[in-house]
Design an enzyme around this catalytic site. Structure first.
Site, PDB file in Angstrom:
ATOM      1  N   GLU A  52       0.786  -1.311   0.129  1.00 18.47           N
ATOM      2  CA  GLU A  52      -0.138  -0.121  -0.160  1.00 18.47           C
ATOM      3  C   GLU A  52       0.937   1.157  -0.070  1.00 18.47           C
ATOM      4  O   GLU A  52       2.080   1.228   0.890  1.00 18.47           O
ATOM      5  CB  GLU A  52      -0.792  -0.020   1.311  1.00 18.47           C
ATOM      6  N   ARG A 278       6.380 -13.036   9.246  1.00 23.36           N
ATOM      7  CA  ARG A 278       7.052 -11.604   8.807  1.00 23.36           C
ATOM      8  C   ARG A 278       8.575 -11.587   9.279  1.00 23.36           C
ATOM      9  O   ARG A 278       8.455 -12.353  10.489  1.00 23.36           O
ATOM     10  CB  ARG A 278       6.167 -10.358   8.901  1.00 23.36           C
ATOM     11  N   LYS A 288       5.366   0.152  10.911  1.00 23.32           N
ATOM     12  CA  LYS A 288       5.112   1.080  10.284  1.00 23.32           C
ATOM     13  C   LYS A 288       4.695   2.428  11.052  1.00 23.32           C
ATOM     14  O   LYS A 288       5.289   3.482  11.251  1.00 23.32           O
ATOM     15  CB  LYS A 288       3.953   1.303   9.017  1.00 23.32           C
TER      16      LYS A 288
END
Length: 578
Positions: A52, A278, A288
């Site tokens: 994104e 991850r 983030k």
RNA sequence: UGGGAGGUCGUUCAAUGGUAGGACACGCGGCUCUGGACCGUGGAAUCGGGGUUCGAAUCCCUGCCUCCCAGCCA
């Protein structure tokens, strides 16, 4: 292991097979290989990397990038670059540009396969209409708070919305008018009609579309309704004929919904979603939100601060992209939660830099040394090897003269055991030059050492003694009058805690000494003309690269990573033992 | 008495019924005009309890622990 191809490791120039020792396939590659063997997708492999555009890429994304592009390349398949841009409120063109630049820098190429989920908005709308026609989607008037209340909890089932049984005609009409902009933001949503009692909360009539009047970076104001991730992602994969949709563990719960959307719409292509763990890195944060805090609150200078685990940060720090790819190969691929030791990354960086960086001499903390018996005004040039790991790198000339600078840490007036460097009365070698002996120590009024007086042995030119005598240390140096002054930024880990991400407040674990700037470094004159990004090994110190802050008359170097330092370790243990 | 996933050296990844192995980290030694690099070497693990089997990290039962999910974010 197979280091990726030299040039850009596109989708077709990676070595197909590790001819030689066949290393075992990770579980995803094993699935892909099995699918291929079973002719599952007509022998095709198509993946995609779907960020994104709402932030910068970091080392965790690199794992996914290497996976997706790597798996495709290994089978002559394709990997699409796709922006999952369905939330205009959070996204920005700045990020779509930066993300592409980062992936290219990492060494991957998507050719003409750049895609945007926003390009599918019209088709997605059509799919939504089809769902309504099938009676498996409906327009709901409940507020966000009501929807949450109706959803139930983890342990109790939800309740059906009072609008759940609207007629197909009414839903079609309402959804059309949602698109037409007849309703205010947040007043209505389109929901899938699945199962409000499902143990999987994602299946409790998930929202498919919301009304949001925001200018999209690509579609402008053409839309006031935007599709949600689950709906968009599954269909985007299908539209692009993806075979393997690889994502991280937290989407495991979403797979039933992914499959529901594609089954319900009976699309021709139904990719399989496979989840992997991850990456987490010790002594760093990769969320983030936390990275954004570091930037926004000024704990670092920006997304490209060399201490950041972002790709731009690592690039500025001097990490070669090859090293990051090697790192991604080595950490493996599994479903288990993991925290990889940052030392693995640093090792890959050193390994690559050791092989490729030209050596140069630089003194971080200069200590003046006068060679008493060296003729005043005389200058000679000694030969220095540019890279002992690469004979083709050749040699260079380094000026030597009477007044030199040595590293302050390389002298000790009262040397402890195992300190092999310079000390009063002791002889050491100056790299590529002569043996010198310290004959006197000059101090200022405060008792600080300001200068060393030494003598040299002219017979040892080149670094070895004709009589065969040995020295225990070789020191780096620069000629005082020839050296360039440089600013050097020494970076250390940003966090002191091995697992800063697990704290409620990661900032408490910030390392106050993560950056040290030294303005008075001296480097040998051969680095006079350098370009931003050039990497060097400063002998005995570490790897450094030229920072973009450098100008024609002021050099700025970033320390990428120090050399392994056995003495520092010995000193540490001696100190610990008292 | 919600659903999903996962537990193998310090860390990470292998071994898919047949000698538990690699990498990083750590220790020791060698070599060296970088205390770098390199070479050699050592210690170090199958979550617990049962079971099946000639043989179990792997299959079965059971217990424990960890992670993810209640955005109109992705």
């Amino acid at each position: 292991m197979t280091p990726p191809a030299k040039g850009p490791a596109g989708t077709s120039d990676l070595p197909e097979e590790d001819t030689g020792s066949a290393s075992p396939l990770d579980f995803i590659r094993a699935i892909v290989a099995a699918d291929l063997a079973a002719k599952k997708y007509k022998g095709r492999v198509a993946t995609r990397f779907p960020p994104e555009p709402n932030g910068y890429l970091h080392i965790g994304h690199a794992k996914s990038i290497c996976l997706n592009f790597g798996v495709a390349a290994e089978h002559g398949g394709t990997c699409n670059m796709r922006f999952d841009d369905t939330n205009p409120a959070a996204e920005d063109i700045e990020y779509v540009d930066a993300i592409q630049a980062d992936i290219r820098w990492l060494g991957f190429d998507w050719g003409d396969r750049l895609r945007y989920a926003s390009d599918y908005f019209e088709r997605l709308y059509g799919y939504a209409m089809r769902l309504i026609e099938r009676g498996t989607a409906y327009v709901d008037d409940l507020t966000a708070e009501q929807i949450r209340a109706y959803r139930g909890t983890l342990t109790t089932p939800g309740r059906e919305s009072p609008h759940r049984d609207r007629s197909v005609e009414e839903n079609l009409d309402l959804f059309t008018r949602m698109r037409a902009g007849e309703f205010p933001d947040e007043s209505k949503v389109l929901r899938a009609k699945i199962d409000m009692a499902s143990g999987n909360i994602n299946m409790r009539d998930p929202v498919l579309y919301r009304i949001r009047r925001a200018t999209h970076h690509r579609t402008g104001d053409r839309w006031c309704i935007y599709p949600m991730y689950d709906f968009t992602h599954a269909l985007s994969d299908s539209i692009e004929d993806i075979t393997h949709s690889l994502c991280t563990l937290e989407f495991e719960d979403h797979r039933p919904l992914y499959d529901w959307v594609l089954d319900e719409l009976a699309v021709a292509c139904h990719p399989q979603q496979i989840e992997f763990a991850r990456l987490n890195l010790s002594y760093t944060v990769l969320s983030k939100r936390k990275l954004l805090t570091l930037v926004k609150e000024g704990y670092v200078s920006g997304w490209d601060d060399p201490r950041m685990p972002t790709l731009v940060g690592m690039r500025r720090r001097g990490y070669p992209p090859e090293a990051i790819r090697t790192f991604c190969d080595r950490i493996g691929m599994a479903k288990r939660e993991n925290v990889v030791d940052v030392a693995v990354l640093e090792h890959a960086v050193r390994e690559e830099l050791n092989r490729t960086s030209p050596r140069v001499m630089a003194v971080l903390r200069p200590l003046k040394v006068v060679i008493q018996n060296y003729p005043e005004g005389q200058v000679e040039e000694v030969d220095a090897i540019n890279n002992p790991e690469d004979p083709a790198a050749g040699t260079r000339k380094v000026p030597f003269s009477r007044v030199l600078y040595l590293e302050r840490d390389d002298f000790c007036e009262d040397p402890p055991k195992k300190f092999f460097r310079l000390a009063p009365g002791r002889e050491v070698r100056l790299r590529c030059a002569y043996f010198i002996t310290c004959v006197d120590v000059v101090k200022n009024d405060q008792g600080e050492i300001v200068e060393l007086k030494c003598t040299y042995d002219p017979a040892t030119r080149g670094g070895s003694a004709p009589d065969g005598r040995k020295v225990k240390a070789t020191l780096h140096w620069v000629s005082a009058s020839h050296a360039l002054v440089a600013r050097v930024r020494l970076y250390d880990r940003l966090f002191l805690d091995e697992h800063p991400g697990e704290r409620r407040d990661s900032l408490e674990a910030l390392n106050p000494d993560s950056l040290e700037v030294i303005d008075t470094c001296r480097v040998e004159p051969s680095v006079a003309s350098v370009a931003t990004g050039d990497r060097y090994q400063f002998e005995r110190l570490g790897y450094f690269c030229v920072d973009p802050d450098s100008t024609d008359d002021s050099l700025v170097f970033n320390r990428t990573v120090s050399l392994r330092d056995v003495w520092a370790r010995i000193a540490r243990t001696m100190k610990a033992r008292g």
